[in-house]
Motif scaffolding. Sequence first.
Motif, PDB file in Angstrom:
ATOM      1  N   SER A 154     -12.667   5.828 -37.296  1.00 38.15           N
ATOM      2  CA  SER A 154     -12.060   5.709 -36.087  1.00 38.15           C
ATOM      3  C   SER A 154     -11.135   7.104 -35.554  1.00 38.15           C
ATOM      4  O   SER A 154     -11.210   7.495 -34.799  1.00 38.15           O
ATOM      5  N   LEU A 155     -10.537   7.428 -36.845  1.00 39.18           N
ATOM      6  CA  LEU A 155      -9.746   8.734 -36.475  1.00 39.18           C
ATOM      7  C   LEU A 155     -10.796   9.752 -36.254  1.00 39.18           C
ATOM      8  O   LEU A 155     -10.294  10.860 -35.668  1.00 39.18           O
ATOM      9  N   TYR A 156     -11.800   9.651 -36.906  1.00 40.30           N
ATOM     10  CA  TYR A 156     -12.790  10.993 -36.842  1.00 40.30           C
ATOM     11  C   TYR A 156     -13.318  10.849 -35.518  1.00 40.30           C
ATOM     12  O   TYR A 156     -13.178  11.730 -34.656  1.00 40.30           O
ATOM     13  N   GLY A 157     -13.523   9.605 -34.954  1.00 42.48           N
ATOM     14  CA  GLY A 157     -14.158   9.492 -33.510  1.00 42.48           C
ATOM     15  C   GLY A 157     -13.109   9.874 -32.438  1.00 42.48           C
ATOM     16  O   GLY A 157     -13.333  10.346 -31.415  1.00 42.48           O
ATOM     17  N   LEU A 158     -11.744   9.527 -32.845  1.00 35.15           N
ATOM     18  CA  LEU A 158     -10.532   9.959 -32.039  1.00 35.15           C
ATOM     19  C   LEU A 158     -10.382  11.410 -31.896  1.00 35.15           C
ATOM     20  O   LEU A 158     -10.390  11.994 -30.702  1.00 35.15           O
ATOM     21  N   GLN A 159     -10.954  12.166 -32.954  1.00 35.97           N
ATOM     22  CA  GLN A 159     -10.584  13.659 -32.734  1.00 35.97           C
ATOM     23  C   GLN A 159     -11.810  14.166 -31.905  1.00 35.97           C
ATOM     24  O   GLN A 159     -11.749  15.028 -31.167  1.00 35.97           O
ATOM     25  N   LYS A 160     -13.241  13.831 -31.809  1.00 43.82           N
ATOM     26  CA  LYS A 160     -14.347  14.046 -31.440  1.00 43.82           C
ATOM     27  C   LYS A 160     -14.114  13.631 -29.744  1.00 43.82           C
ATOM     28  O   LYS A 160     -14.579  14.342 -29.149  1.00 43.82           O
ATOM     29  N   ASN A 161     -13.800  12.560 -29.655  1.00 44.67           N
ATOM     30  CA  ASN A 161     -13.707  11.999 -28.243  1.00 44.67           C
ATOM     31  C   ASN A 161     -14.749  12.283 -27.394  1.00 44.67           C
ATOM     32  O   ASN A 161     -14.446  12.786 -26.177  1.00 44.67           O
ATOM     33  N   ASN A 162     -15.868  11.648 -27.773  1.00 46.94           N
ATOM     34  CA  ASN A 162     -17.014  12.045 -27.105  1.00 46.94           C
ATOM     35  C   ASN A 162     -18.145  10.841 -26.640  1.00 46.94           C
ATOM     36  O   ASN A 162     -19.261  10.908 -26.486  1.00 46.94           O
ATOM     37  N   ASP A 163     -17.558   9.594 -26.979  1.00 46.60           N
ATOM     38  CA  ASP A 163     -18.400   8.458 -26.829  1.00 46.60           C
ATOM     39  C   ASP A 163     -17.993   7.335 -26.086  1.00 46.60           C
ATOM     40  O   ASP A 163     -18.517   6.174 -25.961  1.00 46.60           O
ATOM     41  N   SER A 164     -16.842   7.372 -25.135  1.00 43.49           N
ATOM     42  CA  SER A 164     -16.090   6.437 -24.447  1.00 43.49           C
ATOM     43  C   SER A 164     -15.744   5.295 -25.244  1.00 43.49           C
ATOM     44  O   SER A 164     -15.581   4.225 -24.460  1.00 43.49           O
ATOM     45  N   ILE A 165     -15.729   5.233 -26.529  1.00 47.73           N
ATOM     46  CA  ILE A 165     -15.088   3.994 -27.430  1.00 47.73           C
ATOM     47  C   ILE A 165     -13.717   4.339 -27.540  1.00 47.73           C
ATOM     48  O   ILE A 165     -13.314   5.563 -27.850  1.00 47.73           O
ATOM     49  N   GLY A 166     -12.648   3.311 -27.387  1.00 46.54           N
ATOM     50  CA  GLY A 166     -11.488   3.504 -27.532  1.00 46.54           C
ATOM     51  C   GLY A 166     -10.907   3.510 -29.062  1.00 46.54           C
ATOM     52  O   GLY A 166     -10.351   2.402 -29.464  1.00 46.54           O
ATOM     53  N   HIS A 167     -11.188   4.482 -29.939  1.00 47.86           N
ATOM     54  CA  HIS A 167     -10.835   4.603 -31.237  1.00 47.86           C
ATOM     55  C   HIS A 167      -9.512   4.539 -31.481  1.00 47.86           C
ATOM     56  O   HIS A 167      -8.938   3.850 -32.526  1.00 47.86           O
ATOM     57  N   SER A 168      -8.452   4.915 -30.634  1.00 47.44           N
ATOM     58  CA  SER A 168      -7.385   4.794 -30.846  1.00 47.44           C
ATOM     59  C   SER A 168      -6.769   3.249 -30.844  1.00 47.44           C
ATOM     60  O   SER A 168      -5.779   2.691 -31.147  1.00 47.44           O
ATOM     61  N   ALA A 169      -7.510   2.376 -29.808  1.00 47.62           N
ATOM     62  CA  ALA A 169      -7.160   1.196 -29.815  1.00 47.62           C
ATOM     63  C   ALA A 169      -7.371   0.480 -31.062  1.00 47.62           C
ATOM     64  O   ALA A 169      -6.860  -0.682 -31.407  1.00 47.62           O
ATOM     65  N   HIS A 170      -8.287   0.937 -31.942  1.00 47.84           N
ATOM     66  CA  HIS A 170      -8.692   0.141 -33.346  1.00 47.84           C
ATOM     67  C   HIS A 170      -7.310   0.175 -33.974  1.00 47.84           C
ATOM     68  O   HIS A 170      -7.138  -0.688 -34.776  1.00 47.84           O
ATOM     69  N   ILE A 171      -6.701   1.339 -34.164  1.00 48.41           N
ATOM     70  CA  ILE A 171      -5.512   1.680 -35.093  1.00 48.41           C
ATOM     71  C   ILE A 171      -4.463   0.592 -34.504  1.00 48.41           C
ATOM     72  O   ILE A 171      -3.760  -0.184 -35.095  1.00 48.41           O
ATOM     73  N   GLY A 172      -4.119   0.784 -33.056  1.00 44.67           N
ATOM     74  CA  GLY A 172      -3.173  -0.127 -32.544  1.00 44.67           C
ATOM     75  C   GLY A 172      -3.323  -1.555 -32.930  1.00 44.67           C
ATOM     76  O   GLY A 172      -2.508  -2.603 -33.049  1.00 44.67           O
ATOM     77  N   GLY A 173      -4.806  -2.006 -32.591  1.00 41.61           N
ATOM     78  CA  GLY A 173      -4.939  -3.281 -32.621  1.00 41.61           C
ATOM     79  C   GLY A 173      -4.754  -4.005 -34.265  1.00 41.61           C
ATOM     80  O   GLY A 173      -4.396  -4.965 -34.679  1.00 41.61           O
ATOM     81  N   ALA A 174      -5.293  -3.195 -35.230  1.00 40.33           N
ATOM     82  CA  ALA A 174      -5.318  -3.347 -36.384  1.00 40.33           C
ATOM     83  C   ALA A 174      -3.671  -3.545 -36.727  1.00 40.33           C
ATOM     84  O   ALA A 174      -3.132  -4.446 -37.745  1.00 40.33           O
TER      85      ALA A 174
END
Length: 216
Positions: A154-174
Amino acid sequence: MDNISMVTLVLLVINGLVTYQGLNDFNFFNKYCFSINQINRGEKYRFLTAGFLHVDWMHFIFNMMTLYFFADTIVSVVGVFYFLVIYLVSLLVGNVLTYQFYKHVPFYRAVGASGAIMGVLYASIMLNPDMVLGLYFIIPIPAYLFAVGYLLYSLYGLQKNNDSIGHSAHIGGALAGLLLIILKFPILVQLEYKLIAILLIPVIILVVMYKKNKIG
């Protein structure tokens, strides 16, 4: 599905119905997704509604499979009410964290139940630290390694930021799921402090990324 709890089944159905509507109706999707521009205009309900939409069916299936396999571990221990607290608070904390990162990026948009799902996953791992998953349904792997690995992705996806998925929300939710289950059972801090330290690794990396301006 004979052993699935009613609350888990209801969440699966609600997520399915909302996702179906969102994928088939652009106006519906646009009205309820997480949109910084619209939230800044006062549409705070999006903090909640975005957590029931998904970008596609694979995104939906992955989240709902995780919910299906892990939710009832929590329900059986803490009951329906506190399980819903974990689910909804994790969802909201994940999206609030996302807002803090992107509140000055007006066109940022995202969807996904992953904040809630990661809260459920982290809480269930704390209740059953020896849980083992079948990676690709074949390779056995400790659940905590899967959870940490997924958040690192998710951190990798957060850096790419190109798929409309809330990757930062994964971390906050966890993080929310972890804290809520510890609040319910404080003894876990003594019993599972090593596990807690491992589970917090992605959170620490996220903080470092933020301080180095690699987010937003």
